[in-house]
Design an enzyme around this catalytic site. Sequence first.
Site, PDB file in Angstrom:
ATOM      1  CG  HIS A 147     -27.771 -10.107   1.782  1.00 22.52           C
ATOM      2  ND1 HIS A 147     -28.842  -9.900   2.599  1.00 22.52           N
ATOM      3  CD2 HIS A 147     -27.013 -11.065   2.367  1.00 22.52           C
ATOM      4  CE1 HIS A 147     -28.729 -10.679   3.659  1.00 22.52           C
ATOM      5  NE2 HIS A 147     -27.637 -11.401   3.549  1.00 22.52           N
ATOM      6  CG  ASP A 196     -21.307 -16.541   1.558  1.00 15.42           C
ATOM      7  OD1 ASP A 196     -22.540 -16.397   1.482  1.00 15.42           O
ATOM      8  OD2 ASP A 196     -20.753 -17.162   2.484  1.00 15.42           O
TER       9      ASP A 196
END
Length: 431
Positions: free
Chosen positions: A308, A366
């Site tokens: 991320h 996700d």
Amino acid sequence: MAKDTVTITDNVTGKTVELPIYHGTQGPAAVDISRFYSELGYVTYDPGFQSTASCHSSITYIDGQQGVLQYRGYPIEQLAEKSSFLEVAHLLLYGELPKQEELVGFTRNITRHTMINETLKNFYNGFNHDAHPMAIMVGVVGSLSAFYHDALDIRNPQHREIAAHRLIAKMPTIAAACYKHSIGEPFVYPRNNLSYCGNLLNMMFSVPCEEYVVDPVAERALDLIFILHADHEQNASTSTIRLAGSSAANPFACVASGIAALWGPAHGGANEAVLHMLDEIGSVDNIPKYIEKAKDKNDPFRLMGFGHRIYRNFDPRATLIRKMCHEVLTKLGKQDDPLFELALKLEEVALNDDYFKERKLYPNVDFYSGIIYKVLGIPTNMFTVMFSIARTVGWVAQWMEMIGDPNQRIARPRQLYDGAAKRDYVQVDRR
Ligand code: SDX
């Protein structure tokens, strides 16, 4: 006027400029560089915007080092445990948790905007049944301004609010119709006696020939996943919304641009890519091979659902979704789901590997969400559509904040030009 400043000296020209430092409520302070070009003649260069704040916002705060996510100051863990998606939607839109009567009124407003214009349904016939639902979403949502042009004066706060309510309300109806179109079943109308997520499940899975009963476990799981996906500061799709909205484009066109940006596998498309990756890995025995592929610079394979830009610690949403995964699978009697087992093992191996540890690559939102969608019967190509339903709340909240700012101007980034220097045209017979 900012009391703190930073002074920058150009060692080439000896010029100096004093720039104000702005301090927010939490997180890094910001240096206002808007006079950088006019005073020093340089533009700043930050591809990917690693160190660039595009705006000020009071909606969502992330601390990537600590793994903190707050909506309007409330920790995501508390909202996940105690709130509901529509209550969180009210919080993100208006800045405060609603009183009981405000929540009732807001829920009624959203509920009464869930139907779509009957003519809109003709759009779906223009798509083959195997069209990716995100392609349909971009087209249908972008066309909403052709139907709802009675309230498109974006400088009118009431128009902004009704457009926001229409978008939040109609996304599930449009999304469910994408799914029904893909399987050749009749579209199902929204039901005002169902919850936001219960309505979505009913529109997706009920059929005219028998009664459909919403599973409360699925309804609660979806509501929680939507809370976790509702907003996330200035991510790629939200930044797309802000950029499109800065030109005064209508909110339906802006949300269509956000859906397009979210579709990318580096962003919201990752939840679908995680399931394809887990299917490709197939078994725990293959994990070492794929971990090596993910580390190999010559191999395009990446561990989808990992890493991320902001989180250099656990994505708090991934932690909550992993916990919920286990609860939902157990409640549905699928606690031995092979995909979940594979995902847990893949996470364990990656988190013990120096490559991932050195780069602070952790599971993101996700990584586990697709496993829950799959066990709820939602097909893989609808995963990012589900993400777009939830993120519409954050998109419209951020859009309203931007358009409501009296100092708002069109966004127009500069560039570092490294193309050909000026040259004269050459006739084709002399090239
Ligand atoms: C979302 O911004 C948001 O807030 C997004 C989001 C939201 O709610 O809106 O949180 C939702 O988009 C989550 C992210 C979903 N995407 C994926 O899971 C796709 C896989 N992840 C990567 O593509 C990547 O981690 C990104 C895109 C998420 C972040 O990319 P960055 O910040 O540009 O990081 P990078 O590509 O510069 O990577 C840094 C290093 C590189 O290695 P080195 O060059 O240092 O040797 O880490 C490596 C990368 O190769 N790396 C990975 C990796 N992610 C980064 N290596 C293997 N597998 C990965 N997943």
